[in-house]
Scaffold this motif. Structure first.
Motif, PDB file in Angstrom:
ATOM      1  N   GLY A   1      33.764  39.236  56.562  1.00 48.91           N
ATOM      2  CA  GLY A   1      32.305  39.138  56.502  1.00 48.91           C
ATOM      3  C   GLY A   1      31.627  40.333  55.889  1.00 48.91           C
ATOM      4  N   HIS A   2      32.386  41.378  55.639  1.00 50.27           N
ATOM      5  CA  HIS A   2      31.746  42.621  55.170  1.00 50.27           C
ATOM      6  C   HIS A   2      32.196  43.032  53.774  1.00 50.27           C
ATOM      7  N   LEU A   3      33.168  42.367  53.220  1.00 52.53           N
ATOM      8  CA  LEU A   3      33.634  42.708  51.876  1.00 52.53           C
ATOM      9  C   LEU A   3      32.844  41.935  50.833  1.00 52.53           C
ATOM     10  N   PHE A   4      32.881  42.367  49.611  1.00 51.27           N
ATOM     11  CA  PHE A   4      32.153  41.722  48.539  1.00 51.27           C
ATOM     12  C   PHE A   4      32.943  41.795  47.248  1.00 51.27           C
ATOM     13  N   ASP A   5      32.617  40.938  46.324  1.00 51.87           N
ATOM     14  CA  ASP A   5      33.332  40.858  45.055  1.00 51.87           C
ATOM     15  C   ASP A   5      32.725  41.849  44.053  1.00 51.87           C
ATOM     16  N   VAL A   6      33.538  42.738  43.554  1.00 55.36           N
ATOM     17  CA  VAL A   6      33.048  43.742  42.610  1.00 55.36           C
ATOM     18  C   VAL A   6      32.469  43.083  41.368  1.00 55.36           C
ATOM     19  N   LYS A   7      33.136  42.026  40.907  1.00 50.85           N
ATOM     20  CA  LYS A   7      32.716  41.372  39.654  1.00 50.85           C
ATOM     21  C   LYS A   7      31.357  40.672  39.825  1.00 50.85           C
ATOM     22  N   ALA A   8      31.011  40.361  41.061  1.00 49.36           N
ATOM     23  CA  ALA A   8      29.768  39.633  41.287  1.00 49.36           C
ATOM     24  C   ALA A   8      28.541  40.535  41.333  1.00 49.36           C
ATOM     25  N   ILE A   9      28.772  41.845  41.423  1.00 44.54           N
ATOM     26  CA  ILE A   9      27.650  42.787  41.542  1.00 44.54           C
ATOM     27  C   ILE A   9      27.263  43.330  40.168  1.00 44.54           C
TER      28      ILE A   9
ATOM     29  N   GLY B   1      21.561  45.195  33.940  1.00 44.19           N
ATOM     30  CA  GLY B   1      22.220  43.924  33.659  1.00 44.19           C
ATOM     31  C   GLY B   1      23.423  44.064  32.750  1.00 44.19           C
ATOM     32  N   VAL B   2      23.369  45.006  31.808  1.00 46.06           N
ATOM     33  CA  VAL B   2      24.446  45.133  30.827  1.00 46.06           C
ATOM     34  C   VAL B   2      25.687  45.793  31.423  1.00 46.06           C
ATOM     35  N   LEU B   3      25.498  46.822  32.228  1.00 46.84           N
ATOM     36  CA  LEU B   3      26.613  47.629  32.731  1.00 46.84           C
ATOM     37  C   LEU B   3      27.124  47.051  34.051  1.00 46.84           C
ATOM     38  N   SER B   4      28.406  46.709  34.099  1.00 45.39           N
ATOM     39  CA  SER B   4      29.004  46.180  35.315  1.00 45.39           C
ATOM     40  C   SER B   4      29.302  47.314  36.282  1.00 45.39           C
ATOM     41  N   THR B   5      29.577  46.945  37.534  1.00 41.80           N
ATOM     42  CA  THR B   5      29.903  47.947  38.544  1.00 41.80           C
ATOM     43  C   THR B   5      31.158  48.716  38.170  1.00 41.80           C
ATOM     44  N   ALA B   6      32.170  48.009  37.638  1.00 38.24           N
ATOM     45  CA  ALA B   6      33.426  48.658  37.259  1.00 38.24           C
ATOM     46  C   ALA B   6      33.204  49.674  36.144  1.00 38.24           C
ATOM     47  N   VAL B   7      32.329  49.353  35.179  1.00 44.54           N
ATOM     48  CA  VAL B   7      32.042  50.278  34.082  1.00 44.54           C
ATOM     49  C   VAL B   7      31.319  51.513  34.608  1.00 44.54           C
ATOM     50  N   LEU B   8      30.334  51.303  35.469  1.00 44.52           N
ATOM     51  CA  LEU B   8      29.598  52.434  36.028  1.00 44.52           C
ATOM     52  C   LEU B   8      30.500  53.305  36.887  1.00 44.52           C
ATOM     53  N   TYR B   9      31.338  52.676  37.705  1.00 43.09           N
ATOM     54  CA  TYR B   9      32.272  53.436  38.537  1.00 43.09           C
ATOM     55  C   TYR B   9      33.226  54.257  37.666  1.00 43.09           C
ATOM     56  N   GLY B  10      33.762  53.642  36.622  1.00 43.91           N
ATOM     57  CA  GLY B  10      34.684  54.347  35.737  1.00 43.91           C
ATOM     58  C   GLY B  10      34.025  55.481  34.988  1.00 43.91           C
ATOM     59  N   SER B  11      32.735  55.313  34.633  1.00 41.87           N
ATOM     60  CA  SER B  11      32.061  56.347  33.844  1.00 41.87           C
ATOM     61  C   SER B  11      31.899  57.647  34.628  1.00 41.87           C
ATOM     62  N   LEU B  12      31.913  57.568  35.960  1.00 41.86           N
ATOM     63  CA  LEU B  12      31.840  58.801  36.751  1.00 41.86           C
ATOM     64  C   LEU B  12      33.043  59.696  36.485  1.00 41.86           C
ATOM     65  N   ALA B  13      34.194  59.068  36.169  1.00 41.30           N
ATOM     66  CA  ALA B  13      35.389  59.856  35.842  1.00 41.30           C
ATOM     67  C   ALA B  13      35.199  60.649  34.555  1.00 41.30           C
ATOM     68  N   LEU B  14      34.371  60.134  33.633  1.00 44.17           N
ATOM     69  CA  LEU B  14      34.089  60.838  32.380  1.00 44.17           C
ATOM     70  C   LEU B  14      33.423  62.181  32.657  1.00 44.17           C
ATOM     71  N   PHE B  15      32.446  62.188  33.575  1.00 44.14           N
ATOM     72  CA  PHE B  15      31.660  63.396  33.820  1.00 44.14           C
ATOM     73  C   PHE B  15      32.437  64.432  34.618  1.00 44.14           C
ATOM     74  N   VAL B  16      33.523  64.009  35.266  1.00 46.26           N
ATOM     75  CA  VAL B  16      34.420  64.961  35.908  1.00 46.26           C
ATOM     76  C   VAL B  16      35.433  65.499  34.908  1.00 46.26           C
ATOM     77  N   SER B  17      36.028  64.605  34.113  1.00 47.12           N
ATOM     78  CA  SER B  17      37.152  64.993  33.253  1.00 47.12           C
ATOM     79  C   SER B  17      36.734  65.912  32.105  1.00 47.12           C
ATOM     80  N   ILE B  18      35.524  65.751  31.559  1.00 42.98           N
ATOM     81  CA  ILE B  18      35.126  66.611  30.436  1.00 42.98           C
ATOM     82  C   ILE B  18      35.057  68.073  30.870  1.00 42.98           C
ATOM     83  N   ILE B  19      34.795  68.289  32.147  1.00 40.11           N
ATOM     84  CA  ILE B  19      34.716  69.648  32.684  1.00 40.11           C
ATOM     85  C   ILE B  19      36.055  70.112  33.232  1.00 40.11           C
TER      86      ILE B  19
END
Length: 510
Positions: A502-510, A11-29
């Protein structure tokens, strides 16, 4: 208790935050890899010149081919089979990307460790490590980049996702600050432990974040399946809405792409951009050593190095606000002009203005890397144009990202090869045997102490300014022919949103 804690994080972490955090685990390496892999094999493992060139040449071929190969394997289900009946929905596509990230993200982190322990002959280890590391990096990067085009279509939503990527990439760049404290060519033990810690953080991060995102989109996919069943029941006796299409083979796809003019002009520009970015990364320590080390303290050099890696991500947040106001095309054009102007000004000022040189060394990397961070937005727009022009039922995001890499990734290999050649030509300095080369353009002074230092410093300075000047001129020429911006871009986005409504969705709503 564990399930309740898991739901709380959901509930706390939005989709955009989770998506962005994947860049952290690539960039540190990846930042540590780019900064130290050449220096490690040349100075620590003592690789010979022939093995280095052979390894880079094989890496050039593998680095170019694996992107379209993995992109095709990822997206062939969308292109190679006729779509009859219900179409593949966006949540299902996203789940496929996340499954790949959860599987290959930890393997990417483990392949990073193979670089820092001598387990074979230097030439063989160099070749195997580069290919293994880049293979896993390609799978991770393709799926993560493709999610940008699959999660959203509107410019504002994609900018929001890219903003979080920049924020977490900036945090990941802190590993460069720390690496400078552990890096020691004479005693490699501490640096190995540091790399093991980075790999552990990255492995854990990919496992946790990909699981959170998969759990979130599985719920969305179930809702879409229920909606599809209801619609199917309501439309009993009616003809199916979708028409059978001929399969798209790899040959047909390449013919379609060869007629995509904006794609061709973009990859021409991006090839130069990839070369310049990796040139800066590979030779940044060299510029610090021969242009600034005798004029600034070691701590100042560490700060300069760290800033040059963190500032591009922080600066990109400001660039993204400019993109929302003026468009990505215009902002990238301004950055090319700024790179050209700063390089010409530095050339006219000369190598003796130390503070100006420090600012230029850092800003050259900041603005060049800043441009790279915006290019995924342009590729996502090319995905939209490819979808509309070829009337696809599902956007082949990973495949298009892979085709861009097919043309542009060679710049990553050209950077160290051309850089070491230019260094030898302009200075007579060969990093492999440390002795001046007789036939060079360097002017050797009469005094013994400065016989090597003076031409080496001057040659490094000319490399530092002439490479960005040449790159900027080539990029401005190619970028002026790119037409996917303004009203044309808005029209393309409107058409894609209309087709896939009919197949797209709102990122902010997830």
């Amino acid at each position: 208790m564990g399930m309740r804690s898991w739901s709380c994080w959901q509930g706390v972490l939005s989709t955009a935050v989770l998506y962005g955090s994947l860049a952290l685990f690539v960039s540190i390496i990846h930042n540590v890899f780019l900064l130290y892999y050449v220096e490690t094999f040349v100075s620590v493992y003592k690789i010979d010149k022939v093995s280095f060139w052979v390894g880079e040449t094989v890496f050039l071929i593998w680095n170019s081919l694996n992107d379209p190969l993995f992109g095709w394997l990822s997206d062939r289900s969308f292109l190679s089979s006729p779509q009859v009946g219900p179409q593949i929905t966006s949540p299902e596509v996203v789940l496929k990307r996340l499954q790949a990230l959860s599987r290959y993200g930890p393997l990417f982190a483990l392949s990073f460790l193979a670089l820092w322990v001598a387990w074979a002959r230097p030439g063989l280890q160099f070749l195997l490590c580069l290919c293994l590391y880049d293979g896993f990096l390609t799978v991770v990067d393709l799926n993560h980049s493709a999610l940008l085009a699959d999660l959203a279509v509107s410019a504002s939503d994609r900018t929001r996702l890219n903003f979080h990527c920049s924020l977490f990439s900036a945090l990941g760049s802190l590993s460069v600050f720390l690496s400078y404290c552990f890096w020691d060519k004479e005693d490699f033990y501490s640096f190995r432990l540091f790399c093991m810690a980075l790999a552990a953080i990255s492995t854990l991060g990919f496992a946790v974040v990909s699981r959170l995102l998969r759990h979130r989109f599985q719920n969305v996919a179930r809702l879409r399946q229920d909606e599809a069943l209801i619609l199917k029941e309501l439309s009993v006796g009616h003809a199916p809405l979708t028409q059978q299409q001929n399969p798209v083979t790899i040959g047909k796809y390449l013919r379609q792409l060869s007629k995509h003019r904006n794609f061709l002009w973009f990859v021409s520009m991006n090839l130069v951009q990839v070369f310049h970015c990796h040139f800066n990364s590979n030779f940044f320590p060299l510029f610090l050593e021969h242009l600034l080390s005798d004029r600034i303290s070691a701590s100042a050099g560490s700060v300069l190095l760290g800033i040059s890696y963190i500032a591009p991500h922080l600066n990109n947040m400001y660039f993204l606000t400019l993109c929302q106001r003026y468009g990505v095309y215009q902002v990238i054009r301004w950055l090319f002009m700024l790179k050209l102007g700063l390089s010409v000004a530095m050339l006219l000022a000369g190598a003796d203005h130390i503070y100006l040189l420090c600012i230029f060394v850092a800003s050259n990397r900041v603005f060049t890397e800043g441009t790279c961070k915006l290019l995924n937005l342009v590729i996502s727009d090319l995905v939209d144009e490819d979808f509309v022009l070829n009337q696809r039922q599902q956007a082949a995001s990973a495949l298009l990202f892979g085709m861009v890499a097919l043309v542009t990734k060679p710049g990553q290999t050209f950077a160290p090869l051309i850089g070491t050649w230019l260094l030898c030509v302009y200075t007579g300095f060969d990093i492999f045997d440390r002795e001046p080369v007789k036939h060079s353009m360097a002017v050797v002074p009469a005094d013994g102490a400065a016989s090597v230092t003076a031409p080496l410093r001057l040659g490094c300075f000319y490399m530092l300014v002439f490479v960005p000047i040449t790159c900027a001129l080539l990029q401005l020429t190619a970028w002026s022919r790119f037409t996917l911006h303004g009203r044309k871009l808005q029209g393309i986005k409107s058409q894609r949103q209309g087709v896939q409504h009919g197949h797209l969705f709102d990122v902010k709503a997830i």
